[in-house]
Design a protein around this motif. Structure first.
Motif, PDB file in Angstrom:
ATOM      1  N   HIS A 191       0.843  -1.093  -0.132  1.00 34.50           N
ATOM      2  CA  HIS A 191      -0.119  -0.020  -0.337  1.00 34.50           C
ATOM      3  C   HIS A 191       0.341   0.941   0.300  1.00 34.50           C
ATOM      4  N   GLU A 192       0.286   2.578  -0.339  1.00 34.10           N
ATOM      5  CA  GLU A 192       0.187   3.612  -0.542  1.00 34.10           C
ATOM      6  C   GLU A 192       0.770   4.573   0.883  1.00 34.10           C
ATOM      7  N   PHE A 193       1.249   4.829   1.545  1.00 24.79           N
ATOM      8  CA  PHE A 193       1.325   5.861   3.029  1.00 24.79           C
ATOM      9  C   PHE A 193       0.663   4.795   3.797  1.00 24.79           C
ATOM     10  N   THR A 194      -0.715   4.844   3.723  1.00 30.77           N
ATOM     11  CA  THR A 194      -1.906   4.075   4.057  1.00 30.77           C
ATOM     12  C   THR A 194      -2.891   3.540   4.167  1.00 30.77           C
ATOM     13  N   THR A 195      -3.218   2.160   5.313  1.00 27.82           N
ATOM     14  CA  THR A 195      -3.622   1.046   4.092  1.00 27.82           C
ATOM     15  C   THR A 195      -5.783   1.953   4.430  1.00 27.82           C
ATOM     16  N   ASP A 196      -5.702   2.734   4.139  1.00 25.39           N
ATOM     17  CA  ASP A 196      -7.038   3.078   4.231  1.00 25.39           C
ATOM     18  C   ASP A 196      -7.914   2.600   2.901  1.00 25.39           C
ATOM     19  N   THR A 197      -6.779   3.111   1.783  1.00 23.30           N
ATOM     20  CA  THR A 197      -7.254   2.717   0.483  1.00 23.30           C
ATOM     21  C   THR A 197      -7.886   1.261   0.743  1.00 23.30           C
ATOM     22  N   TRP A 198      -6.651   0.231   0.763  1.00 23.41           N
ATOM     23  CA  TRP A 198      -7.243  -1.425   0.970  1.00 23.41           C
ATOM     24  C   TRP A 198      -8.525  -1.774   1.944  1.00 23.41           C
TER      25      TRP A 198
END
Length: 298
Positions: A191-198
């Motif tokens: 993931h990029e920076f944060t897991t929020d997108t996943w």
């Protein structure tokens, strides 16, 4: 009060010495003596108020401030030489200066630009791949491609991006034909920076259950895509940045719906250059390439 430069003398000598890591080799390029190069750099250091090099018995190395100064001077000289070349040639239409983010340049623009240069071989293409902002009106850039929060109806919108889950076929176990939402828990999720997108993707597909391995984070989509190609896990990345690897089979997409994503790319053109044929040709070509890329989402 900080010291202001009263003269640009020594900047070319410093740039050359920084590139070579040697006063002797810089002197050969500039047809001067090593002593003359050393003196110019010393005078520049005195004017700046800090050291640019650490002098060793047989070589020189840039100081930390020297490294920052070298990058700035190199960029400045590149822009200056580009402008001089354009003025000397007398034809701004023959040089196209493109600025874009590192990820888009490496994984999207550069793999495709040959198709544009074959169509317009008379153009000299200059690509500046940097995430820093540029002043589109200072003459150093003709067109910039940048990511931003999409504004509906924006005429400068190039494409509305989306995030896709991708993986290398090398991750598949013997007998497996694909990675699915149900088998994601077996793999590291990049993931990029944060897991929020996943989390948003899994929730959007009613698959937010079980334990997932979110141990690998990146700050750059291009690096994350390369990690996925290398089989280091399943990556949730920009479709645009992954599109070339998806097209050639180095990556595959997990079959699922994309979660809402409000990022996209727009082009920014100098007001004085919007009607130039090189800009019109490039923008038309960009739209063709985007249309072809988006077929891969269907």
């Amino acid at each position: 009060m900080p010291k202001l430069l009263r003269s640009l003398s020594g900047l070319i000598d410093f740039d050359c010495a920084a590139r070579w890591g040697s006063f002797k080799l810089a002197a050969q390029e500039l047809h001067k003596t090593p002593a003359a190069i050393s003196l110019q750099v010393k005078q520049l250091e005195e004017a700046l108020g800090f050291d640019l090099f650490v002098r060793h018995p047989r070589h020189i190395t840039l100081t930390e401030k020297g490294q920052e100064m070298a990058a700035t001077v190199r960029r400045m000289l590149d822009e200056l030489n580009t402008k001089v070349a354009a003025l000397q040639g007398g034809d701004e239409e023959k040089i196209l200066r493109i600025s874009t983010t590192q990820s888009l340049a490496i994984k999207w623009l550069v793999p495709r630009i040959t198709r544009f240069t074959k169509r317009y071989p008379e153009l000299d293409i200059r690509i500046d791949s940097s995430d820093r902002l540029v002043d589109i009106e200072d003459g150093s850039t003709d067109i910039a491609l940048r990511t931003y929060n999409v504004v509906p109806g924006d005429p400068a919108l190039l494409f509305h991006d989306c995030l896709v889950a991708v993986y290398s076929p090398s991750l598949l176990a013997p007998g497996e034909t694909e990675i699915t939402l149900e088998t994601l828990h077996r793999y590291p999720l990049l993931h990029e920076f944060t897991t929020d997108t996943w989390i948003a993707l899994l929730r959007h597909n009613n698959a937010l259950k079980g334990k997932f391995n979110f141990s690998r984070s990146f700050t750059n989509f291009a690096v994350m895509v390369q990690s996925a190609v290398a089989g280091q896990g399943v990556a949730l990345v920009s479709h645009a940045i992954a599109s070339e690897d998806l097209r050639n089979g180095a990556l595959r997409m997990v079959n699922c719906a994309s979660a809402p994503y409000e990022r996209g790319y727009r082009f920014i053109v100098s007001r004085s250059k919007q009607s130039m044929s090189k800009i019109i040709h490039f923008c038309d070509w960009l739209r063709e390439e985007v249309a072809e890329m988006q077929k891969g989402l269907n």
